[in-house]
Design a protein around this motif. Structure first.
Motif, mmCIF file in Angstrom:
data_model
loop_
_atom_site.group_PDB
_atom_site.id
_atom_site.type_symbol
_atom_site.label_atom_id
_atom_site.label_comp_id
_atom_site.label_asym_id
_atom_site.label_seq_id
_atom_site.Cartn_x
_atom_site.Cartn_y
_atom_site.Cartn_z
ATOM 1 N N ARG A 1 0.777 8.635 -2.131
ATOM 2 C CA ARG A 1 -0.633 8.630 -1.748
ATOM 3 C C ARG A 1 -0.879 9.704 -0.705
ATOM 4 O O ARG A 1 -0.080 9.886 0.218
ATOM 5 C CB ARG A 1 -1.042 7.269 -1.184
ATOM 6 N N SER B 1 5.430 4.845 4.187
ATOM 7 C CA SER B 1 4.733 5.177 2.943
ATOM 8 C C SER B 1 5.275 6.436 2.299
ATOM 9 O O SER B 1 5.122 6.635 1.094
ATOM 10 C CB SER B 1 3.233 5.352 3.213
ATOM 11 N N GLU C 1 5.770 5.543 -5.446
ATOM 12 C CA GLU C 1 4.318 5.707 -5.367
ATOM 13 C C GLU C 1 3.997 6.747 -4.300
ATOM 14 O O GLU C 1 4.628 6.787 -3.244
ATOM 15 C CB GLU C 1 3.644 4.384 -5.007
ATOM 16 N N PRO D 1 2.712 1.893 -0.354
ATOM 17 C CA PRO D 1 3.198 2.303 -1.674
ATOM 18 C C PRO D 1 4.568 1.698 -1.966
ATOM 19 O O PRO D 1 5.369 1.467 -1.053
ATOM 20 C CB PRO D 1 3.285 3.831 -1.552
#
Length: 649
Positions: free
Chosen positions: A325, A491, A323, A315
């Motif tokens: 996820r 991430s 971002e 991301p």
């Protein structure tokens, strides 16, 4: 001792705090099943029960006075509710419509929206040198041919050093103008722009100045007229001081104190308001804002687009957003932390869902920020059951995990300010997992310590997915090592990369030198006076004046080192209090650096005395060796103090 009545009173008080505020507001229950969230509806009654349980658990477990939660779905606010108290003294309840909360860094989203509006209107070019727009706070040309752009500022890739010590204020009336705050104590540029993500408050403050210069309006005025006003966000402001209609309903922020009380936190105001200080909103207003973001607004679409990725497989960063996820769910996330207030916001565009959570307390051991993420996860699980579950992991073989082992420190760690101390306590260790990370035997997995945001699970095991890519065992988080492996990207925190350090930069080595050197100095604080006293009692001849001065300096260095250790422990011993001390620039921080500078000065005298002792033959050989050992220990400790800017007058 009769304690039962007091216990009952405490239980009643706790119950009063944990019950939802009477003024809470929720939409009428919807009849659609949970799966219908994908079409824009949500089962409000079941959702409300889920949120009630999640928030009540967090308030009780972590001693947080109050909270507010907003959930939007399908273009409607389906839940906006307050919990607990906004003010512990008056017992004023949290009201989702009226109670204002300081948003901290979550306010960066408004700055990103303002800049994106100007970009969509063609008034600014995100790829152009920001000096095209900055008249009062131009950026130095540190890297010729590598100008800082608005795109860099909005994705934490501007390359500025990090220094927020003393940047905030206890009262709004003390705040200086934005342009003045940007030019006074301007942080240095420490890397070419666009190379690494390193969380950057100064960069967002500069972006706010770009908004002001390009629009011809003040930053708070622009938000009032172009962000808050059109959405009907009447309880939101970036003005310092804000209007009386808003400041009169503000929540107060707290940290736990003693066994059951709270201490009020200060430091929510500051001139770098586009980065978050001073920005206020209500839970209901944040619902209006999320509905706008989930609509067709071109500026929102520009914000919710990946403009930078630390690794193309992970991301990235939108404008203001990260971002997000989790299993099959994908969205855009932002959190904010400022003394006494912690907020989290998640948008799930595909499901037309937005969630906002805010607390007016730091929580036990600073857990409030993580608590907000727990509540968001609970809401996401309720609205999209099973979608957040980890996908099956296809473990790669033959991965050379050992090449990634080492110590990594956040790229945001300061090079020139006291905030460099973060490198001592905030680094991440990566080692090869002898079991392969998932029970395998080839050692292809990794183990990290210090990377997790969950304070209860700091150690994580990672399964290899391919060269330079790993997924958390039993989880959805991923890490990557792009390029030659000298950088770690996560991430769950794409706004800050981690850089591998050499053995000489190792925090463990530096802590050992500081502790060992300080310990020897502390021993000297006792040994040298005792030696002098014994010599006097035995009526031995006095040593030369220089010899006595050298030993006196050694003893004083030990005493001051003990004082430094005590002051430093007082700063870092309470993480919640430290979160207030650093941005406010507490006098205790000055005491720490002054004592550190005194230790360095005295150790220099001791070192000079040790050299002179050998040249002039002071004392016995054992006495000279003792002072030499003290001098070397002091030199080691001094080197660490100077490296981390802990010795500044």
């Amino acid at each position: 001792m009769r304690i039962l009545p007091m216990t009952a009173a405490a239980a009643l008080a706790a119950g009063a705090v944990l019950l939802p505020a009477p003024a809470a507001r929720a939409a009428a229950p919807l009849s659609a099943p949970a799966a219908a969230v994908r079409t824009g509806t949500a089962p409000t009654a079941a959702l409300e029960r889920t949120v009630d349980r999640a928030v009540a658990d967090r308030l009780a477990a972590d001693r947080i006075p109050g909270a507010a939660v907003t959930v939007v779905s399908g273009g409607r606010t389906v839940l906006a509710k307050g919990y607990g108290v906004a003010d512990t003294a008056s017992k004023r309840r949290v009201d989702a419509d009226r109670t204002g909360f300081f948003l901290g860094s979550l306010g960066k989203l408004f700055t990103a929206q303002a800049a994106s509006q100007l970009a969509v209107a063609g008034k600014v070019d995100p790829k152009a040198d920001v000096n095209r727009y900055l008249r009062r706070a131009a950026v130095p040309d540190t890297y010729p041919g590598r100008p800082v752009t608005l795109d860099n500022l909005l994705t934490h890739t501007g390359g500025f050093d990090s220094d927020i010590v003393g940047r905030n204020r206890a009262r709004a009336a003390q705040v200086e103008p934005l342009a003045e705050g940007l030019t006074e104590r301007r942080p240095a540029r420490v890397r070419p722009p666009g190379t690494l993500a390193a969380y950057d408050n100064y960069g967002f403050a500069l972006a706010g100045e770009v908004v002001a210069e390009a629009s011809g309006e003040s930053f708070p005025g622009y938000l009032d007229r172009h962000v808050f006003g059109p959405l009907g966000m009447t309880g939101s402001t970036a003005a310092q001081p804000g209007p009386a209609s808003i400041t009169g309903s503000l929540a107060r922020g707290y940290r736990p104190s003693g066994d059951s009380g709270w201490t009020r936190d200060l430091g929510q105001y500051g001139s770098w308001s586009p980065a978050g200080p001073g920005i206020v909103s209500t839970a209901a207003d944040m619902g209006r804002w999320m509905r706008g973001q989930l609509g067709a607004d071109p500026a929102a679409r520009l914000m919710q687009r990946a403009h930078f990725r630390g690794d193309p497989r992970l991301p990235g960063l939108g404008y203001g957003f990260e971002e997000w996820r989790r299993g099959a769910l994908a969205g855009w996330f932002k959190d904010g932390d400022i003394p006494g207030f912690h907020s989290n916001l998640l948008l799930l565009p595909r499901q037309h869902v937005g969630v906002f959570v805010v607390f007016n307390g730091d929580g036990t051991d600073g857990t409030a920020s993580w608590d907000g993420k727990r509540v968001i996860d609970a809401v996401a699980d309720a609205l999209a059951p099973g979608a957040g579950a980890p996908a099956p992991v296809h473990r790669a073989v033959g991965v050379d995990a050992g090449r990634y082992a080492g110590t990594y420190r956040p790229a945001r760690v300061s090079r020139h300010s006291l905030m460099k101390v973060e490198a001592l306590v905030g680094s991440v260790t990566v080692r090869r997992d002898g079991g392969g990370g998932d029970g395998g035997g080839d050692g292809g997995g990794l183990v990290t310590d210090g990377l997790s945001l969950d304070p209860e699970h700091t150690v994580q095991h990672w399964v290899p997915l391919g060269e330079g890519m790993f997924q958390e065992r039993g989880g959805t988080a991923r890490i990557a090592f792009p390029g030659t492996g000298g950088v770690l990207v996560s991430s769950v925190m794409p706004s800050t990369a981690y850089q591998k350090v050499t053995w000489s930069q190792s925090p463990a080595l530096h802590m050992a030198l500081l502790a060992g050197g300080g310990g020897v100095l502390a021993l000297g604080a006792v040994a040298y006076p005792v030696t002098a006293l014994v010599r006097r009692v035995r009526r031995r001849p006095a040593h030369a004046a220089g010899a006595r001065a050298a030993r006196m300096a050694a003893a004083l260095a030990g005493v001051v080192a003990l004082g430094f250790a005590g002051a430093f422990a007082a700063v870092v011993g309470d993480g919640n209090a430290m979160m207030e001390m650093v941005p406010l620039g507490s006098p205790l921080l000055s005491v720490v650096t002054w004592l550190g500078a005194t230790v360095v000065g005295l150790c220099a005298v001791v070192l000079a005395g040790a050299v002179t002792a050998w040249c002039r033959g002071w004392w016995t050989r054992l006495g000279r060796l003792a002072l030499t050992a003290t001098a070397l220990a002091g030199a080691a400790a001094s080197a660490v103090l100077l490296t981390y800017h802990l010795a500044v007058v």
